[in-house]
Scaffold this motif. Structure first.
Motif, PDB file in Angstrom:
ATOM      1  N   GLU A  18       8.901 -21.901  -2.702  1.00 51.87           N
ATOM      2  CA  GLU A  18       7.977 -23.017  -2.488  1.00 51.87           C
ATOM      3  C   GLU A  18       6.871 -22.985  -3.528  1.00 51.87           C
ATOM      4  OE1 GLU A  18       8.294 -25.453  -0.433  1.00 51.87           O
ATOM      5  OE2 GLU A  18      10.106 -24.680   0.543  1.00 51.87           O
ATOM      6  N   ARG A  19       6.857 -23.952  -4.430  1.00 52.30           N
ATOM      7  CA  ARG A  19       5.855 -23.985  -5.495  1.00 52.30           C
ATOM      8  C   ARG A  19       4.442 -24.110  -4.928  1.00 52.30           C
ATOM      9  NH1 ARG A  19       3.309 -27.847  -8.750  1.00 52.30           N
ATOM     10  NH2 ARG A  19       2.905 -27.150 -10.894  1.00 52.30           N
ATOM     11  N   GLY A  20       4.297 -24.887  -3.855  1.00 48.74           N
ATOM     12  CA  GLY A  20       2.979 -25.043  -3.273  1.00 48.74           C
ATOM     13  C   GLY A  20       2.426 -23.732  -2.734  1.00 48.74           C
ATOM     14  N   GLU A  21       3.316 -22.912  -2.171  1.00 45.18           N
ATOM     15  CA  GLU A  21       2.867 -21.623  -1.654  1.00 45.18           C
ATOM     16  C   GLU A  21       2.502 -20.680  -2.789  1.00 45.18           C
ATOM     17  OE1 GLU A  21       5.547 -20.029   1.206  1.00 45.18           O
ATOM     18  OE2 GLU A  21       5.222 -21.648   2.626  1.00 45.18           O
ATOM     19  N   TRP A  22       3.247 -20.747  -3.907  1.00 41.49           N
ATOM     20  CA  TRP A  22       2.861 -19.956  -5.078  1.00 41.49           C
ATOM     21  C   TRP A  22       1.467 -20.367  -5.547  1.00 41.49           C
ATOM     22  CZ3 TRP A  22       3.922 -15.624  -7.176  1.00 41.49           C
ATOM     23  CH2 TRP A  22       5.207 -15.073  -7.141  1.00 41.49           C
ATOM     24  N   SER A  23       1.178 -21.648  -5.513  1.00 41.18           N
ATOM     25  CA  SER A  23      -0.137 -22.136  -5.917  1.00 41.18           C
ATOM     26  C   SER A  23      -1.215 -21.539  -5.022  1.00 41.18           C
ATOM     27  CB  SER A  23      -0.171 -23.666  -5.839  1.00 41.18           C
ATOM     28  OG  SER A  23      -1.437 -24.166  -6.196  1.00 41.18           O
ATOM     29  N   ALA A  24      -0.949 -21.478  -3.718  1.00 45.48           N
ATOM     30  CA  ALA A  24      -1.917 -20.881  -2.798  1.00 45.48           C
ATOM     31  C   ALA A  24      -2.089 -19.395  -3.069  1.00 45.48           C
ATOM     32  CB  ALA A  24      -1.470 -21.122  -1.354  1.00 45.48           C
ATOM     33  N   ASP A  25      -0.978 -18.703  -3.377  1.00 44.25           N
ATOM     34  CA  ASP A  25      -1.058 -17.279  -3.716  1.00 44.25           C
ATOM     35  C   ASP A  25      -2.019 -17.038  -4.873  1.00 44.25           C
ATOM     36  OD1 ASP A  25       1.887 -16.821  -2.332  1.00 44.25           O
ATOM     37  OD2 ASP A  25       0.831 -14.931  -2.676  1.00 44.25           O
ATOM     38  N   ALA A  26      -1.803 -17.750  -5.973  1.00 44.23           N
ATOM     39  CA  ALA A  26      -2.623 -17.539  -7.167  1.00 44.23           C
ATOM     40  C   ALA A  26      -4.060 -17.985  -6.943  1.00 44.23           C
ATOM     41  CB  ALA A  26      -2.008 -18.287  -8.347  1.00 44.23           C
ATOM     42  N   THR A  27      -4.243 -19.086  -6.211  1.00 42.42           N
ATOM     43  CA  THR A  27      -5.597 -19.575  -5.940  1.00 42.42           C
ATOM     44  C   THR A  27      -6.393 -18.562  -5.136  1.00 42.42           C
ATOM     45  OG1 THR A  27      -4.833 -21.874  -5.982  1.00 42.42           O
ATOM     46  CG2 THR A  27      -6.924 -21.424  -4.853  1.00 42.42           C
ATOM     47  N   PHE A  28      -5.774 -18.031  -4.082  1.00 45.27           N
ATOM     48  CA  PHE A  28      -6.457 -17.018  -3.271  1.00 45.27           C
ATOM     49  C   PHE A  28      -6.742 -15.759  -4.077  1.00 45.27           C
ATOM     50  CE2 PHE A  28      -5.664 -13.025  -0.959  1.00 45.27           C
ATOM     51  CZ  PHE A  28      -6.828 -12.980  -0.201  1.00 45.27           C
ATOM     52  N   ARG A  29      -5.755 -15.288  -4.837  1.00 42.68           N
ATOM     53  CA  ARG A  29      -5.913 -14.023  -5.552  1.00 42.68           C
ATOM     54  C   ARG A  29      -7.011 -14.122  -6.607  1.00 42.68           C
ATOM     55  NH1 ARG A  29      -3.801  -9.541  -3.250  1.00 42.68           N
ATOM     56  NH2 ARG A  29      -1.992 -10.794  -2.725  1.00 42.68           N
ATOM     57  N   LEU A  30      -7.123 -15.255  -7.307  1.00 40.42           N
ATOM     58  CA  LEU A  30      -8.189 -15.422  -8.294  1.00 40.42           C
ATOM     59  C   LEU A  30      -9.562 -15.398  -7.624  1.00 40.42           C
ATOM     60  CD1 LEU A  30      -6.692 -18.121 -10.688  1.00 40.42           C
ATOM     61  CD2 LEU A  30      -7.438 -15.815 -11.320  1.00 40.42           C
ATOM     62  N   ALA A  31      -9.685 -16.055  -6.481  1.00 41.94           N
ATOM     63  CA  ALA A  31     -10.955 -16.044  -5.761  1.00 41.94           C
ATOM     64  C   ALA A  31     -11.310 -14.642  -5.295  1.00 41.94           C
ATOM     65  CB  ALA A  31     -10.895 -17.006  -4.579  1.00 41.94           C
ATOM     66  N   LEU A  32     -10.316 -13.899  -4.817  1.00 45.48           N
ATOM     67  CA  LEU A  32     -10.561 -12.533  -4.361  1.00 45.48           C
ATOM     68  C   LEU A  32     -11.008 -11.642  -5.518  1.00 45.48           C
ATOM     69  CD1 LEU A  32     -10.395 -10.388  -2.111  1.00 45.48           C
ATOM     70  CD2 LEU A  32      -7.989 -10.054  -2.739  1.00 45.48           C
ATOM     71  N   ILE A  33     -10.346 -11.764  -6.666  1.00 49.68           N
ATOM     72  CA  ILE A  33     -10.728 -10.970  -7.834  1.00 49.68           C
ATOM     73  C   ILE A  33     -12.147 -11.303  -8.255  1.00 49.68           C
ATOM     74  CG2 ILE A  33     -10.223 -10.554 -10.267  1.00 49.68           C
ATOM     75  CD1 ILE A  33      -7.252 -11.159  -9.550  1.00 49.68           C
ATOM     76  N   ALA A  34     -12.483 -12.586  -8.246  1.00 46.91           N
ATOM     77  CA  ALA A  34     -13.839 -12.996  -8.612  1.00 46.91           C
ATOM     78  C   ALA A  34     -14.864 -12.347  -7.676  1.00 46.91           C
ATOM     79  CB  ALA A  34     -13.954 -14.514  -8.579  1.00 46.91           C
ATOM     80  N   ARG A  35     -14.586 -12.381  -6.371  1.00 39.09           N
ATOM     81  CA  ARG A  35     -15.530 -11.769  -5.424  1.00 39.09           C
ATOM     82  C   ARG A  35     -15.637 -10.272  -5.639  1.00 39.09           C
ATOM     83  NH1 ARG A  35     -15.962  -8.913  -0.914  1.00 39.09           N
ATOM     84  NH2 ARG A  35     -13.713  -8.541  -0.774  1.00 39.09           N
ATOM     85  N   LEU A  36     -14.500  -9.583  -5.808  1.00 41.69           N
ATOM     86  CA  LEU A  36     -14.514  -8.136  -5.991  1.00 41.69           C
ATOM     87  C   LEU A  36     -15.221  -7.735  -7.273  1.00 41.69           C
ATOM     88  CD1 LEU A  36     -10.837  -7.321  -4.921  1.00 41.69           C
ATOM     89  CD2 LEU A  36     -12.914  -6.761  -3.638  1.00 41.69           C
ATOM     90  N   SER A  37     -15.206  -8.618  -8.270  1.00 39.04           N
ATOM     91  CA  SER A  37     -15.858  -8.298  -9.540  1.00 39.04           C
ATOM     92  C   SER A  37     -17.332  -8.673  -9.562  1.00 39.04           C
ATOM     93  CB  SER A  37     -15.129  -8.997 -10.699  1.00 39.04           C
ATOM     94  OG  SER A  37     -15.263 -10.400 -10.599  1.00 39.04           O
ATOM     95  N   GLY A  38     -17.846  -9.188  -8.443  1.00 44.68           N
ATOM     96  CA  GLY A  38     -19.270  -9.468  -8.352  1.00 44.68           C
ATOM     97  C   GLY A  38     -19.656 -10.908  -8.528  1.00 44.68           C
ATOM     98  N   ARG A  39     -18.686 -11.811  -8.610  1.00 45.68           N
ATOM     99  CA  ARG A  39     -19.007 -13.227  -8.782  1.00 45.68           C
ATOM    100  C   ARG A  39     -19.307 -13.855  -7.416  1.00 45.68           C
ATOM    101  NH1 ARG A  39     -16.680 -15.400 -13.563  1.00 45.68           N
ATOM    102  NH2 ARG A  39     -17.617 -17.391 -12.920  1.00 45.68           N
ATOM    103  N   PRO A  40     -20.366 -14.674  -7.321  1.00 46.62           N
ATOM    104  CA  PRO A  40     -20.610 -15.403  -6.064  1.00 46.62           C
ATOM    105  C   PRO A  40     -19.566 -16.494  -5.874  1.00 46.62           C
ATOM    106  CG  PRO A  40     -22.165 -16.101  -7.746  1.00 46.62           C
ATOM    107  CD  PRO A  40     -21.396 -14.961  -8.348  1.00 46.62           C
ATOM    108  N   LEU A  41     -19.255 -16.785  -4.613  1.00 43.86           N
ATOM    109  CA  LEU A  41     -18.273 -17.799  -4.293  1.00 43.86           C
ATOM    110  C   LEU A  41     -18.947 -19.003  -3.646  1.00 43.86           C
ATOM    111  CD1 LEU A  41     -15.401 -15.640  -2.687  1.00 43.86           C
ATOM    112  CD2 LEU A  41     -15.797 -16.168  -5.113  1.00 43.86           C
ATOM    113  N   GLU A  42     -18.415 -20.184  -3.955  1.00 46.16           N
ATOM    114  CA  GLU A  42     -18.854 -21.415  -3.301  1.00 46.16           C
ATOM    115  C   GLU A  42     -17.643 -22.019  -2.598  1.00 46.16           C
ATOM    116  OE1 GLU A  42     -21.956 -24.769  -4.557  1.00 46.16           O
ATOM    117  OE2 GLU A  42     -20.091 -24.865  -5.715  1.00 46.16           O
ATOM    118  N   LEU A  43     -17.634 -21.936  -1.282  1.00 48.64           N
ATOM    119  CA  LEU A  43     -16.485 -22.389  -0.500  1.00 48.64           C
ATOM    120  C   LEU A  43     -16.592 -23.874  -0.234  1.00 48.64           C
ATOM    121  CD1 LEU A  43     -16.405 -19.459   2.107  1.00 48.64           C
ATOM    122  CD2 LEU A  43     -15.454 -19.516  -0.208  1.00 48.64           C
ATOM    123  N   VAL A  44     -15.520 -24.590  -0.521  1.00 46.53           N
ATOM    124  CA  VAL A  44     -15.538 -26.048  -0.324  1.00 46.53           C
ATOM    125  C   VAL A  44     -14.313 -26.444   0.495  1.00 46.53           C
ATOM    126  CG1 VAL A  44     -16.803 -26.497  -2.434  1.00 46.53           C
ATOM    127  CG2 VAL A  44     -14.312 -26.459  -2.504  1.00 46.53           C
TER     128      VAL A  44
END
Length: 384
Positions: free
Chosen positions: A358-384
């Motif tokens: 499922e391509r859409g699920e792959w998109s969710a995988d990468a979207t979540f993982r990038l956000a998680l990496i950003a948070r773990l590396s100290g970047r603030p998150l803005e949830l929308v």
């Protein structure tokens, strides 16, 4: 739009304030760069479109929900159908088929022939709690591996290496590192058995880092460079890392050096073995603009560096993360193709958490993982 989510304080960013009495005589302080801009996370889209496991982890790790909302998120993770299918493959002895390290095909929805270590790690990535029955049952064989017992039964699928004692001992070391990494990911950092194993592994690895430099050629049998499993273990043991700051500084410098080309080889007994699990420098040094095929590997390594607390100390890794964040669409979603990763001890447990078909699920995988990496590396998150 909700308020930005502030990441945990990075101890390396702490600045000591000079006493007021010394202000006049002290040289001008360096100007601190402005904080990074918040990373937009399409939380509403993830909760609506992503597989259950990603919805649960987004709530727990990006949204930081607590109380009843956290309990509901755990129930969502346990209801994830691929996770249930994987859990049902566990035997009464806590293992999956009497195997430890075997990886199935990345596109196999039945997880045929999966080993215990990747199975447990994947259940943890699905968001299953440590006290869930499959993970609780798997603890006993994993802790047993830390002792490196000479009983051939505890070599599991590596028992074919028994005719050569050096290969058998090498197999026990591989199993011990893999078990230590898995137990650390499950949250057993304070357990004395894991801490003892971690200390012994770090001592041997530290001896290599002091004596060796990345180079081509065959490693001697006594050499113990960092491995994927050793790095994963350290990534989930923050207190242990702080207690061994000097060793961690040396390891960080080693991981920032360019790695030699080709697969690492090592002499073990009378045999020369390829050792793709060993890391001889920066594993992302050859990554330019990631394509779909390389994305799972790139995300796995960036997350590992972020968990180790070293991502922001190496400019190429920061540039790579920024580039990936820029490639998302205007709503913060990853919409580019993502290829199915080759069976790999680091990437298989992490991707895809949904269905590779499922391509859409792959998109969710990468979207979540990038956000998680950003948070773990100290970047603030803005949830929308």
């Amino acid at each position: 739009m909700t308020a930005p989510v502030t990441p945990p304080t990075d101890p390396f960013d702490a600045l000591d304030e000079a006493p007021a009495t010394l202000a006049a005589s002290s040289p001008p302080a360096a100007v601190r760069p402005p904080p990074p801009s918040p990373v937009t996370v399409p939380m509403g889209w993830l909760l609506d479109k992503a597989p259950y496991a990603i919805r649960a982890r987004a709530l727990l790790e990006l949204g930081n929900v607590t109380g009843k909302a956290a309990e509901d998120a755990q129930r969502i993770a346990i209801a994830h159908r691929p996770a249930v299918r994987l859990a049902l493959g566990q035997g009464r002895d806590g293992t999956w088929g009497g195997r430890m390290l075997t990886l199935p095909r990345s596109d196999d929805p039945e997880f045929t022939d999966v080993g215990t270590v990747p199975a447990v790690r994947r259940l943890a990535e699905y968001g299953w709690p440590t006290d869930s029955p499959p993970l609780w049952l798997a603890r006993r064989p994993l802790f047993r591996l830390l002792a490196q017992d000479d009983d051939p039964r505890f070599l599991y699928e590596l028992r074919t290496e028994l005719p050569d004692p050096s290969l058998a001992q090498h197999g026990r070391l591989r199993l011990r590192e893999a078990a230590a990494a898995t137990l650390a990911q499950l949250g057993f950092e304070t357990d004395p058995r894991l801490r003892g194993a971690a200390t012994r592994l770090l001592d041997r690895m530290g001896a290599f880092l002091k004596a060796e430099a990345p180079a081509a050629g065959v490693l001697p049998e006594s050499a113990l460079p960092p491995s994927m499993d050793a790095l994963l273990m350290l990534a989930h043991m923050p207190v242990f890392r702080n207690e061994h700051a000097e060793d961690m500084s040396r390891l960080t410098a080693f991981l920032m050096q360019p790695a030699p080309s080709g697969v690492v080889k090592q002499r073990v007994g009378k045999t020369t073995l390829p050792q793709p699990r060993l890391i001889m420098g920066d594993p992302l040094v050859d990554v330019g603009d990631p394509d779909g095929k390389s994305m799972p590997r790139v995300l796995a390594w960036l997350e590992l560096f972020a968990r180790l607390g070293i991502l922001r100390r190496h400019q190429p890794w920061c540039v790579l993360l920024d580039r990936l964040l820029e490639l998302r669409d205007h709503e913060g979603r990853w919409t580019r193709p993502v290829g199915t990763p080759a069976p790999d001890p680091l990437t298989w447990p992490t991707a895809p958490l949904g269905s590779p078909a499922e391509r859409g699920e792959w998109s969710a995988d990468a979207t979540f993982r990038l956000a998680l990496i950003a948070r773990l590396s100290g970047r603030p998150l803005e949830l929308v």
